[in-house]
Enzyme design. Sequence first.
Site, PDB file in Angstrom:
ATOM      1  N   LYS A 171       0.833  -1.206   0.000  1.00  0.00           N
ATOM      2  CA  LYS A 171       0.000   0.000   0.000  1.00  0.00           C
ATOM      3  C   LYS A 171       0.866   1.254   0.000  1.00  0.00           C
ATOM      4  O   LYS A 171       0.696   2.148  -0.835  1.00  0.00           O
ATOM      5  CB  LYS A 171      -0.928   0.014   1.220  1.00  0.00           C
ATOM      6  CG  LYS A 171      -1.896   1.198   1.225  1.00  0.00           C
ATOM      7  CD  LYS A 171      -2.615   1.351   2.547  1.00  0.00           C
ATOM      8  CE  LYS A 171      -1.755   2.076   3.550  1.00  0.00           C
ATOM      9  NZ  LYS A 171      -2.489   2.452   4.782  1.00  0.00           N
ATOM     10  N   ASP A 189      -6.464   1.122   0.854  1.00  0.00           N
ATOM     11  CA  ASP A 189      -6.574   1.458   2.269  1.00  0.00           C
ATOM     12  C   ASP A 189      -7.963   1.081   2.755  1.00  0.00           C
ATOM     13  O   ASP A 189      -8.728   0.421   2.040  1.00  0.00           O
ATOM     14  CB  ASP A 189      -6.266   2.940   2.500  1.00  0.00           C
ATOM     15  CG  ASP A 189      -7.332   3.875   1.930  1.00  0.00           C
ATOM     16  OD1 ASP A 189      -8.287   3.387   1.288  1.00  0.00           O
ATOM     17  OD2 ASP A 189      -7.210   5.099   2.140  1.00  0.00           O
TER      18      ASP A 189
END
Length: 297
Positions: A171, A189
């Site tokens: 991420k 997220d």
Amino acid sequence: MGEQGISRPTKATKRPSGEPVKQGEPAKSAKSGKPGKAAAAAKPGKPESHLAMVRRARRINRELAEIYPYAHPELDFRNPFELLVATVLSAQTTDLRVNQTTPALFAAHPTPEDMAAAVPEELEELIRPTGFFRAKARSLIGLSASIRDNFGGEVPGRLADLVTLPGVGRKTANVVLGNAFGVPGITVDTHFGRLVRRWKWTEQEDPEKVEAEIAAIFPKSEWTMLSHRVVFHGRRICHARKPACGACPIAPLCPSYGEGETDPEKARKLLKYEMGGQPGQRLSPPPDYPGRPAPPL
């Protein structure tokens, strides 16, 4: 140094029909102009085909691009190192809190060499407002030392290299690649994962599996901006506990319409940041951002 790699559409916020989208207005069907109460993609009782889902997903992306032509990373940064550090700090806190914390941090430790040599206790105090400050301080010192020792003091621009840094997963790596290096990536997220499941683009919970399934729906060129648009929508309208369904411009395309407040007036009161006339999360937003900057600490 200015921000790198942020590409944003510049056209006015309009519906596909050409009508302007007013911030906080009730969602209307593109065909009828009436408030939407269900997704138009599939008839009740009839499962949506994969092809229909892909078409609906791409239409949602197009409409989000018109609703949020100014979508951008909501972390303040001036170079890849600052974005990397800010993204690591953003775990389990808000981008606003990170943005209020990093000015003092970067004034004290502007480069990987400086941060690698930081006194742990002093670094912890600087980042304390972001929470989990001891673990984050270890990550920041470790990743800074790795950048200094293994990458010549420069943040690497490859996913395989970034994920070797302490505290950096896919991420964080995709955030840095997409917004500091212009390399397309999908950032999964909590907001992104919640919305793509609400929209029935995927049923996966694991972030890497979510990333893979969403990547198969959209062309690579859309990945970075798709991530910004979805996160923007999740923060402003499609909230976790009480989505503002009655003020959502893409409600006719949403199979989860009705999970939140459907009354238009009540839904408008749930809107956040510029959609609700409030300050955003950035102390230094881009020039085309329509809202107000956030206050410093």
